[in-house]
Design a protein around this motif. Structure first.
Motif, mmCIF file in Angstrom:
data_model
loop_
_atom_site.group_PDB
_atom_site.id
_atom_site.type_symbol
_atom_site.label_atom_id
_atom_site.label_comp_id
_atom_site.label_asym_id
_atom_site.label_seq_id
_atom_site.Cartn_x
_atom_site.Cartn_y
_atom_site.Cartn_z
ATOM 1 N N ILE A 20 8.714 29.075 -141.654
ATOM 2 C CA ILE A 20 8.668 27.607 -141.752
ATOM 3 C C ILE A 20 8.499 27.430 -143.407
ATOM 4 O O ILE A 20 7.555 27.953 -143.943
ATOM 5 C CB ILE A 20 7.499 27.061 -141.151
ATOM 6 N N CYS A 39 -0.559 20.598 -134.778
ATOM 7 C CA CYS A 39 -0.436 22.116 -134.865
ATOM 8 C C CYS A 39 -1.482 22.686 -134.219
ATOM 9 O O CYS A 39 -2.829 22.327 -134.423
ATOM 10 C CB CYS A 39 -0.351 22.350 -136.254
ATOM 11 N N PRO A 40 -1.514 23.430 -133.041
ATOM 12 C CA PRO A 40 -2.381 24.003 -132.257
ATOM 13 C C PRO A 40 -3.207 25.169 -133.005
ATOM 14 O O PRO A 40 -4.262 25.702 -132.656
ATOM 15 C CB PRO A 40 -1.778 24.551 -130.872
ATOM 16 N N ALA A 41 -2.594 25.771 -134.014
ATOM 17 C CA ALA A 41 -3.170 26.946 -134.685
ATOM 18 C C ALA A 41 -3.753 26.438 -136.132
ATOM 19 O O ALA A 41 -4.097 27.150 -136.873
ATOM 20 C CB ALA A 41 -1.907 27.784 -134.962
ATOM 21 N N CYS A 43 -2.499 25.422 -138.519
ATOM 22 C CA CYS A 43 -1.807 25.863 -139.948
ATOM 23 C C CYS A 43 -1.716 24.734 -141.055
ATOM 24 O O CYS A 43 -1.408 24.999 -142.213
ATOM 25 C CB CYS A 43 -0.438 26.222 -139.669
ATOM 26 N N TYR A 44 -1.632 23.727 -140.685
ATOM 27 C CA TYR A 44 -1.695 22.401 -141.621
ATOM 28 C C TYR A 44 -3.129 21.847 -141.762
ATOM 29 O O TYR A 44 -3.941 21.746 -140.595
ATOM 30 C CB TYR A 44 -0.621 21.379 -140.970
ATOM 31 N N PHE A 53 -0.185 23.976 -146.241
ATOM 32 C CA PHE A 53 0.513 24.753 -145.068
ATOM 33 C C PHE A 53 0.294 26.391 -145.334
ATOM 34 O O PHE A 53 0.581 26.902 -146.207
ATOM 35 C CB PHE A 53 1.813 24.481 -144.993
ATOM 36 N N CYS A 58 0.687 31.058 -137.083
ATOM 37 C CA CYS A 58 1.578 30.422 -136.543
ATOM 38 C C CYS A 58 2.020 31.042 -134.958
ATOM 39 O O CYS A 58 2.269 32.020 -135.008
ATOM 40 C CB CYS A 58 2.877 30.003 -137.260
ATOM 41 N N VAL A 59 1.941 29.997 -134.007
ATOM 42 C CA VAL A 59 2.477 30.689 -132.641
ATOM 43 C C VAL A 59 3.852 30.108 -132.315
ATOM 44 O O VAL A 59 4.261 30.451 -131.131
ATOM 45 C CB VAL A 59 1.329 29.971 -131.615
ATOM 46 N N GLU A 60 4.650 29.598 -133.133
ATOM 47 C CA GLU A 60 5.902 29.395 -132.895
ATOM 48 C C GLU A 60 6.303 28.277 -131.744
ATOM 49 O O GLU A 60 7.205 28.613 -131.016
ATOM 50 C CB GLU A 60 6.724 30.698 -132.809
ATOM 51 N N CYS A 61 5.157 27.494 -131.811
ATOM 52 C CA CYS A 61 5.508 26.414 -130.751
ATOM 53 C C CYS A 61 6.750 25.393 -131.009
ATOM 54 O O CYS A 61 7.228 24.799 -130.137
ATOM 55 C CB CYS A 61 3.929 25.808 -130.363
ATOM 56 N N GLY A 62 6.843 25.183 -132.331
ATOM 57 C CA GLY A 62 7.692 24.199 -132.782
ATOM 58 C C GLY A 62 7.261 22.879 -132.844
ATOM 59 O O GLY A 62 8.092 21.871 -133.123
ATOM 60 N N THR A 63 6.168 22.638 -132.623
ATOM 61 C CA THR A 63 5.449 21.281 -132.577
ATOM 62 C C THR A 63 5.587 20.417 -133.769
ATOM 63 O O THR A 63 6.090 19.244 -134.019
ATOM 64 C CB THR A 63 4.084 21.459 -132.466
ATOM 65 N N CYS A 64 5.452 21.291 -135.116
ATOM 66 C CA CYS A 64 5.571 20.726 -136.379
ATOM 67 C C CYS A 64 7.062 20.184 -136.626
ATOM 68 O O CYS A 64 7.016 19.162 -137.152
ATOM 69 C CB CYS A 64 4.977 21.736 -137.378
ATOM 70 N N TRP A 75 12.682 25.125 -140.290
ATOM 71 C CA TRP A 75 11.962 26.054 -139.284
ATOM 72 C C TRP A 75 13.005 26.802 -138.703
ATOM 73 O O TRP A 75 14.037 26.285 -138.076
ATOM 74 C CB TRP A 75 11.628 24.935 -138.056
HETATM 75 FE FE1 SF4 Z 1 1.738 25.120 -135.931
HETATM 76 FE FE2 SF4 Z 1 3.448 25.112 -133.876
HETATM 77 FE FE3 SF4 Z 1 4.308 24.626 -135.987
HETATM 78 FE FE4 SF4 Z 1 3.664 27.096 -135.975
HETATM 79 S S1 SF4 Z 1 5.387 26.047 -134.907
HETATM 80 S S2 SF4 Z 1 2.940 25.690 -137.548
HETATM 81 S S3 SF4 Z 1 1.914 26.692 -134.451
HETATM 82 S S4 SF4 Z 1 2.808 23.395 -134.947
#
Ligand code: SF4
Length: 89
Positions: A20, A39-41, A43-44, A53, A58-64, A75
């Motif tokens: 990212i 971001c659940p982790a 990271c931001y 950042f 990162c748990v690779e959820c793609g939320t950001c 990403w």
């Molecule tokens: Fe956070 Fe998910 Fe984005 Fe990784 S992909 S930085 S865990 S929001």
């Protein structure tokens, strides 16, 4: 919390190239900083009024990538063997 407990099971193998990349110049004019809340982790983070950042949790959820409407997030999945490793316990 349950989220913290689950995140403690996650392992990450960092690749030399960040999966990212965040364009901080776009963060500076963002009116809502949704990534910080989404971001659940965590990271931001906002530090001294600016979004910072760090991708190492990162748990690779793609939320950001989905939440950022400023075009600040580039990403890509890490190469095979790198990135997040989920353990099913
Ligand atoms: Fe956070 Fe998910 Fe984005 Fe990784 S992909 S930085 S865990 S929001």
């Amino acid at each position: 919390s349950d989220v913290d407990n689950k995140l403690s099971l996650v392992r990450t193998r960092i690749h030399r190239t960040a999966h990212i990349v965040v364009d901080s110049s776009k963060c500076e004019v963002c009116p809502h900083e949704a990534c910080v809340y989404g971001c659940p982790a965590t990271c931001y983070r906002v530090i001294d009024g600016k979004v910072k950042f760090a991708y190492d949790g990162c748990v690779e959820c793609g939320t950001c990538d989905v939440m950022c409407d400023q075009g600040a997030v580039t990403w890509t999945y890490p190469p095979g063997g790198f990135g997040v490793l989920y353990r099913l316990l």
